[in-house]
Each structure stands twice: as structure tokens, then as C-alpha cells.
Write a protein that holds these residues in place. Sequence first.
Motif, PDB file in Angstrom:
ATOM      1  N   MET A  83       1.503  -1.191   0.168  1.00 19.28           N
ATOM      2  CA  MET A  83       0.292  -0.228   0.016  1.00 19.28           C
ATOM      3  C   MET A  83       0.790   1.299   0.423  1.00 19.28           C
ATOM      4  SD  MET A  83      -3.489   0.393   0.095  1.00 19.28           S
ATOM      5  CE  MET A  83      -3.985   2.212   0.065  1.00 19.28           C
ATOM      6  N   ILE A  84       0.703   2.218  -1.164  1.00 13.91           N
ATOM      7  CA  ILE A  84       1.549   3.211  -1.339  1.00 13.91           C
ATOM      8  C   ILE A  84       1.548   4.092   0.254  1.00 13.91           C
ATOM      9  CG2 ILE A  84       2.040   5.014  -2.428  1.00 13.91           C
ATOM     10  CD1 ILE A  84       2.359   2.426  -3.897  1.00 13.91           C
ATOM     11  N   PRO A  85       1.732   4.664   1.347  1.00 13.81           N
ATOM     12  CA  PRO A  85       1.940   5.712   1.779  1.00 13.81           C
ATOM     13  C   PRO A  85       0.845   6.840   1.444  1.00 13.81           C
ATOM     14  CG  PRO A  85       3.598   5.466   2.186  1.00 13.81           C
ATOM     15  CD  PRO A  85       3.458   4.873   1.320  1.00 13.81           C
ATOM     16  N   GLU A  86      -0.232   7.538   2.015  1.00 11.81           N
ATOM     17  CA  GLU A  86      -1.048   8.735   2.243  1.00 11.81           C
ATOM     18  C   GLU A  86      -0.455   9.805   1.033  1.00 11.81           C
ATOM     19  OE1 GLU A  86      -3.965   9.599   4.494  1.00 11.81           O
ATOM     20  OE2 GLU A  86      -5.262   7.934   4.133  1.00 11.81           O
ATOM     21  N   ARG A  87       0.362  10.468   1.886  1.00 12.07           N
ATOM     22  CA  ARG A  87       0.995  11.346   1.572  1.00 12.07           C
ATOM     23  C   ARG A  87       1.705  11.079   0.461  1.00 12.07           C
ATOM     24  NH1 ARG A  87       7.529  12.182   4.802  1.00 12.07           N
ATOM     25  NH2 ARG A  87       7.902   9.366   4.937  1.00 12.07           N
ATOM     26  N   TYR A  88       1.931  10.723  -0.573  1.00 11.29           N
ATOM     27  CA  TYR A  88       2.826  10.052  -1.694  1.00 11.29           C
ATOM     28  C   TYR A  88       1.472   9.442  -2.609  1.00 11.29           C
ATOM     29  CZ  TYR A  88       6.947   9.356   0.196  1.00 11.29           C
ATOM     30  OH  TYR A  88       8.829   9.269   1.837  1.00 11.29           O
ATOM     31  N   GLN A  89       0.286   9.841  -2.305  1.00 16.49           N
ATOM     32  CA  GLN A  89      -0.981  10.023  -2.526  1.00 16.49           C
ATOM     33  C   GLN A  89      -1.372  10.739  -3.575  1.00 16.49           C
ATOM     34  OE1 GLN A  89      -3.718   7.687  -0.208  1.00 16.49           O
ATOM     35  NE2 GLN A  89      -2.566   5.990  -0.677  1.00 16.49           N
ATOM     36  N   PRO A  90      -1.931  11.554  -4.555  1.00 15.52           N
ATOM     37  CA  PRO A  90      -2.468  12.243  -5.422  1.00 15.52           C
ATOM     38  C   PRO A  90      -3.806  12.768  -4.302  1.00 15.52           C
ATOM     39  CG  PRO A  90      -3.096  10.636  -6.769  1.00 15.52           C
ATOM     40  CD  PRO A  90      -2.088  10.005  -5.687  1.00 15.52           C
ATOM     41  N   ARG A  91      -3.917  14.000  -4.121  1.00 14.54           N
ATOM     42  CA  ARG A  91      -4.959  14.938  -3.310  1.00 14.54           C
ATOM     43  C   ARG A  91      -6.288  14.068  -3.167  1.00 14.54           C
ATOM     44  NH1 ARG A  91      -4.355  20.046  -4.506  1.00 14.54           N
ATOM     45  NH2 ARG A  91      -6.420  20.277  -5.703  1.00 14.54           N
ATOM     46  N   ALA A  92      -6.676  13.598  -4.450  1.00 13.15           N
ATOM     47  CA  ALA A  92      -8.012  12.984  -5.051  1.00 13.15           C
ATOM     48  C   ALA A  92      -8.073  11.650  -4.545  1.00 13.15           C
ATOM     49  CB  ALA A  92      -8.127  13.314  -6.737  1.00 13.15           C
ATOM     50  N   GLU A  93      -6.401  10.909  -4.440  1.00 12.84           N
ATOM     51  CA  GLU A  93      -6.576   9.515  -3.841  1.00 12.84           C
ATOM     52  C   GLU A  93      -7.176   9.854  -2.479  1.00 12.84           C
ATOM     53  OE1 GLU A  93      -7.129   6.938  -5.288  1.00 12.84           O
ATOM     54  OE2 GLU A  93      -6.858   5.483  -4.131  1.00 12.84           O
ATOM     55  N   ARG A  94      -6.152  10.418  -1.779  1.00 16.94           N
ATOM     56  CA  ARG A  94      -6.015  10.466  -0.375  1.00 16.94           C
ATOM     57  C   ARG A  94      -7.073  10.747   0.532  1.00 16.94           C
ATOM     58  NH1 ARG A  94      -1.488  13.846  -1.065  1.00 16.94           N
ATOM     59  NH2 ARG A  94      -2.700  15.965   0.299  1.00 16.94           N
ATOM     60  N   PHE A  95      -7.955  11.893  -1.271  1.00 16.89           N
ATOM     61  CA  PHE A  95      -9.717  12.475  -0.208  1.00 16.89           C
ATOM     62  C   PHE A  95     -10.922  11.531  -0.514  1.00 16.89           C
ATOM     63  CE2 PHE A  95      -6.926  15.861   1.318  1.00 16.89           C
ATOM     64  CZ  PHE A  95      -6.995  15.947   2.297  1.00 16.89           C
ATOM     65  N   HIS A  96     -10.671  11.243  -1.388  1.00 16.63           N
ATOM     66  CA  HIS A  96     -11.387   9.374  -2.189  1.00 16.63           C
ATOM     67  C   HIS A  96     -12.756  10.510  -3.031  1.00 16.63           C
ATOM     68  CE1 HIS A  96     -10.811   6.940   1.589  1.00 16.63           C
ATOM     69  NE2 HIS A  96     -10.388   7.332   1.624  1.00 16.63           N
ATOM     70  N   PHE A  97     -11.508  11.207  -3.686  1.00 18.06           N
ATOM     71  CA  PHE A  97     -12.699  11.922  -4.630  1.00 18.06           C
ATOM     72  C   PHE A  97     -13.407  11.300  -5.489  1.00 18.06           C
ATOM     73  CE2 PHE A  97     -10.409  16.558  -4.399  1.00 18.06           C
ATOM     74  CZ  PHE A  97     -10.256  16.184  -3.533  1.00 18.06           C
ATOM     75  N   LEU A  98     -13.333  10.060  -5.910  1.00 21.34           N
ATOM     76  CA  LEU A  98     -13.290   8.750  -6.400  1.00 21.34           C
ATOM     77  C   LEU A  98     -13.744   7.426  -5.748  1.00 21.34           C
ATOM     78  CD1 LEU A  98     -12.768   8.781  -9.990  1.00 21.34           C
ATOM     79  CD2 LEU A  98     -14.500   9.941  -9.234  1.00 21.34           C
ATOM     80  N   PRO A  99     -14.959   6.901  -5.580  1.00 25.88           N
ATOM     81  CA  PRO A  99     -14.914   5.608  -4.384  1.00 25.88           C
ATOM     82  C   PRO A  99     -13.579   5.142  -4.573  1.00 25.88           C
ATOM     83  CG  PRO A  99     -16.815   5.778  -6.237  1.00 25.88           C
ATOM     84  CD  PRO A  99     -15.885   6.993  -6.364  1.00 25.88           C
ATOM     85  N   ARG A 100     -13.030   4.219  -3.621  1.00 21.26           N
ATOM     86  CA  ARG A 100     -11.950   3.421  -4.062  1.00 21.26           C
ATOM     87  C   ARG A 100     -12.070   2.388  -4.808  1.00 21.26           C
ATOM     88  NH1 ARG A 100      -8.058   4.601   0.901  1.00 21.26           N
ATOM     89  NH2 ARG A 100      -7.072   6.410  -0.521  1.00 21.26           N
ATOM     90  N   GLU A 101     -11.222   1.863  -5.137  1.00 18.52           N
ATOM     91  CA  GLU A 101     -12.362   0.324  -5.852  1.00 18.52           C
ATOM     92  C   GLU A 101     -10.998   0.041  -6.827  1.00 18.52           C
ATOM     93  OE1 GLU A 101     -15.373   1.313  -8.845  1.00 18.52           O
ATOM     94  OE2 GLU A 101     -13.630   2.525 -10.294  1.00 18.52           O
ATOM     95  N   LYS A 102     -11.110  -1.842  -6.625  1.00 16.98           N
ATOM     96  CA  LYS A 102     -10.343  -2.128  -7.752  1.00 16.98           C
ATOM     97  C   LYS A 102      -9.762  -1.772  -8.654  1.00 16.98           C
ATOM     98  CE  LYS A 102      -9.484  -5.865  -4.960  1.00 16.98           C
ATOM     99  NZ  LYS A 102      -9.758  -7.215  -4.697  1.00 16.98           N
ATOM    100  N   VAL A 103      -9.417  -1.155 -10.060  1.00 13.26           N
ATOM    101  CA  VAL A 103      -9.748  -1.022 -11.245  1.00 13.26           C
ATOM    102  C   VAL A 103     -10.106  -1.938 -12.270  1.00 13.26           C
ATOM    103  CG1 VAL A 103      -7.717  -0.481 -13.617  1.00 13.26           C
ATOM    104  CG2 VAL A 103      -7.495   0.263 -11.404  1.00 13.26           C
ATOM    105  N   THR A 104     -11.295  -2.242 -12.859  1.00 16.13           N
ATOM    106  CA  THR A 104     -11.667  -3.264 -13.737  1.00 16.13           C
ATOM    107  C   THR A 104     -11.466  -3.650 -12.761  1.00 16.13           C
ATOM    108  OG1 THR A 104      -9.477  -4.091 -14.493  1.00 16.13           O
ATOM    109  CG2 THR A 104     -11.077  -1.913 -15.614  1.00 16.13           C
ATOM    110  N   GLY A 105     -12.365  -4.050 -11.615  1.00 22.42           N
ATOM    111  CA  GLY A 105     -12.715  -5.153 -10.433  1.00 22.42           C
ATOM    112  C   GLY A 105     -12.076  -6.235 -10.466  1.00 22.42           C
ATOM    113  N   GLY A 106     -10.748  -5.965 -10.619  1.00 23.05           N
ATOM    114  CA  GLY A 106      -9.237  -6.397 -10.391  1.00 23.05           C
ATOM    115  C   GLY A 106      -8.689  -6.873 -10.905  1.00 23.05           C
ATOM    116  N   THR A 107      -9.653  -6.825 -12.603  1.00 29.70           N
ATOM    117  CA  THR A 107      -8.551  -7.773 -13.326  1.00 29.70           C
ATOM    118  C   THR A 107      -7.941  -7.662 -14.390  1.00 29.70           C
ATOM    119  OG1 THR A 107     -10.056  -7.009 -14.952  1.00 29.70           O
ATOM    120  CG2 THR A 107     -11.055  -8.944 -13.408  1.00 29.70           C
ATOM    121  N   LEU A 108      -7.793  -5.724 -14.258  1.00 34.62           N
ATOM    122  CA  LEU A 108      -6.194  -5.636 -14.714  1.00 34.62           C
ATOM    123  C   LEU A 108      -4.958  -5.573 -14.726  1.00 34.62           C
ATOM    124  CD1 LEU A 108      -6.056  -3.516 -17.416  1.00 34.62           C
ATOM    125  CD2 LEU A 108      -5.627  -1.980 -15.946  1.00 34.62           C
ATOM    126  N   PRO A 109      -4.488  -6.022 -13.058  1.00 31.53           N
ATOM    127  CA  PRO A 109      -3.371  -6.164 -12.538  1.00 31.53           C
ATOM    128  C   PRO A 109      -2.428  -8.046 -13.885  1.00 31.53           C
ATOM    129  CG  PRO A 109      -4.000  -5.481 -11.133  1.00 31.53           C
ATOM    130  CD  PRO A 109      -5.373  -5.779 -12.168  1.00 31.53           C
TER     131      PRO A 109
END
Lengths: 238, 297
Positions: B1-27
Amino acid sequence: MAPLARFENVGLRYGTDAEVLRDIGFRLDPGSFMFLIGASGAGKTSLLKLLYLNRRPTRGRVTLFGEDIGRVERARLPAMRRRIGVVFQDFRLVDHLTSFDNVALPLRIAGVPEEEVRADVEEMLDWVGLTKRAHARPRTLSGGEQQRLAIARAVIGRPELLLADEPTGNVDPKMAERLLRLFQEMNRLGTTVVVATHAMHLLPHVPAAKVLRLERGEMKDPTGTIRHPPGAPAGTRA
Amino acid sequence: MIPERYQPRAERFHFLPREKVTGGTLPWIVALMVLLAVLGLAAGVSLASGVWSMGAGLESGFTVQIVEPNPDLKADKVAAVTAILEDDTEISGIRVLSDADLTALVEPWLGTGNVGEDLPLPAMIDAEAANDRALARVRQQLDASVESARIDDHARWLAPIGKLAWVLAISALTAALLVLAAMAAIVVLSVRAGLGRHAETINVLHLIGAEDSVITHLFEYRFAVTAALGAAVGFLIAMALFLIIDGLLAGVSSGLAALAGLPWWGWILVLLVPVIAVLLSVITARITVERALKKAL
């Protein structure tokens, strides 16, 4: 004094449909309070969309903060939008965020330090009576609570222009008057306020307000001086 | 997990819901793509490297073959050929293959111990010519003075195989690039799906003053993390396969397989594949988001 907003012969249409606004012309002075009235479908929301930069006019000219919004570069719009607070008719709260985070959103977007955000949001939630629901999701709130939350989000950034689309539609009369007092207080502190409503009983609470009446996309009170349209009870403004 | 201070503001404050990209299949898709690209590239580079090594050895080499059943006459002819070769200053590396060398060449086909003295084998002399002119000169001299001596030009025989290897190598490299392009296409679809899923929230963010970069950075970050995870998995699997293939190749001691192997620059290319996959994902995500957002006011 330069107007905060000026509409000159403005028309708006969606796609190839007929114009929803026709030949709109008025000026909005800084620090003024304006009621936008009219029946459903009269064009109130469309006019507000022009003011909160959701649309560009399809003809005529809208000037806001000294910028012609028909020509202003897209990249400049976010900064202009941060000077505007909007209470949407359908609230447009962000479902996955708590009440606290919804209200904090404009400040966080603007990059305000988190300590200031916390203090301001807590104060605002207290003011709209939602402190106890700070961690609730919008969908768990009642219609009135959602409306108050939407208002809190709109005013948290102390905007220069506050636009409210039917802000008292889902609250009881007592809360409606309280919210209106909040708008008046913000207006007293210098915020220009535009309230679109069909709740005529609110108008007497703001005697100095200008009233702009829309009917089928056209202005019926271009000067804002017609305060007593036919059929309105004496002593009221509508 | 990336520490919050290295995350963009929009990710840190959950501007969009936290979710796995394409339901977790993309990785897993990225892992598969990186695996295929690494294997394709490694195969391509190995083949190319093998061909180049082979080409370098064949550039100057030739063999003089003397077909003479009479052993005495054969010895005379070998001496005559060797003398001609030694007299030419542009010919070097002259080596007469011994009976043991010749037997070793034939044994893979006839079986060990089956090559008897009654089997007439030609005499063979390996040498290297400094250039084509020297080779032509020797050929002319041998034709004129030593009957039944024939020059076997290595490059002439193996040139078609070299061309085939080149085609295979280029095909493998092209396949690796196409695999990465397919990954980019999947990223485009994933980003568009994400934008569609969160269109309403993105619209609200815009209307309350969010710049495009707020949304763009969020997507870049999410796709960087997802692609990095997938690329790491794919690369590790590829390395495991390399070890297995390397072990198998160690048992092969002849032909192109012996020459095949990743040169140092091949390893750099292979190491670049996961990096390119992550960068490609991030850049694709950014361009897709920017283009989509610009369609709205």
C-alpha cells in the motif's frame, strides 16, 4: 460599479431543440440578492447553469467576473467555479463520501490545509444541524438533511456568488427561514446571492432583493421592479 | 500500500470511490501481457543474437573437401591443397581434420562405434579467408590443380537459415510490441469504463472547481499502481520460465541453441518491458482521461 454578471440578449438551447432561454438580459451587481422565480420549466435551472458555468450561451453574451463565458478558455473555468457556490436542485451530493467529506470537498479541491478544513467543516455542520450526522452517507439522510448538507457544501468556501436552485424545497418552513437567514447573512458579508424558487412566501423576507421572473424561457420582469404581479395577495411580492 | 502522503490529493480524500481498477482483473491482464512481451522479446533477441554469432563465425570460414577413396592419393591431395592454402597470405587458420574429427562428425547419424575403416570418408580441411577475393582465388587454384577438391562455403549453406532466423526474430519483436499495444487498448477501455461509472461524481467535482488534472492524476495513480503490480507478477513469472528454459538449453550443445542466449543489451531490453508497460499504462490513462474530460465544459 462593474456588474458581477451581465446577460445580454442571451439564448440557450440544448442540442438542436428549441431555445430554453430567449433574449435574456439583466445585470447582477456585486453584493446583490436576487430571486429567480417562475413555474417549472420556465428556464430557472437553465439560467443558473449559465451562471455556474455548466453551459455556454448559444447566442448573446454572458459576462461573469468580467469574463465573457462564451469565449473564456476552458482552462480558466475551474478557478472561476471556485468563486461560485451552488446548491443544486437535486443536491448532487457524492454518495460514497460522508457528510463531513462532502462539505469538505470544495476546500480540499482548492487545496486548503487540512487543519483549516476540519475546523471550518465542523462549524458549518454545526450551523446546519448535522454535527451528529457527520459520518453518515448522504443516502442515509432525509431529504431535508441532504438539502442542508448541499447548502453547507455550497457556502463552505465563502463564495463570491452563491446560486441556489430551489434550496428550500425539502425542508420545513422553520428550516427554510433559517436557511434564508444564512443566505442573507452571507449576502450581508458581501456574497452575491441568486435563489431560484417558486416558494413565493420567502420573498418578503428579503425586502431588498431583486426579483427576476421567467416564463417559458423569457424574462417577464426585465427591470426587477415588478414586485406585485396580478393575482398576488397584497403585501406580498411575487 | 502506498503511504497517503505519496498519493494524489484526489486519492487521499477519496474524490472517487476506492475500487479495484476493472474489478481487479487488470493486474492479471497486465501480468499476462508483460509475460508474453518479455518471452517474445527474449526469444527475438536470443534468435537475433544467435544469428549474429553464427554469421560472425561464417563470414570467413570455408572447408575444402577431398573425395578420394584411395588413401595414398588422398594424402597426396591433402598435402597439395594444404600447400596451396599455406602459400596464400590471405588464408589463415588452416586445420586438417583428423580421422577422429571426421568420425565424430558422422557418428551422430551412424551411431557410436559404427564408423569402421572400410567406410570411405572424405578428407576435410578448415580454413579462413580474409575476403571474398581470397576465397575466389583459392577456388580457382584448386579447380585447376587438385582434382576432386571442392570448397564448401559455410555462409552459402547457412544463409537461408540465417534469413529465417531473422524473420523469426523480427516477428517475435513485433509480437512483443503488439502485445504491449493490446495492453494499452485494454487500459483505454478500463479508463473509459471508470469514467462512465463515475461520470456523475466527476461532473460534480468539475462544477465545484476541480481542474482536469485532479481527475487525471487520480486515474494515472490508480493505473500506475495496478500496472506496476501486474508487471511485477508477469516479470517474475517470465524470469522463472527463463531459469527453466536456461536449464533445458544447457543440455543442448550444438547448433543455434548453443549460440542462443540473451546478450547484455538483451537483458536491458527485457528489464525495460515492465517499465514500459507501467509507463504505457500511465500515459494511456492520462491521454484517455484528458480527451474525455475535454469533451465536457
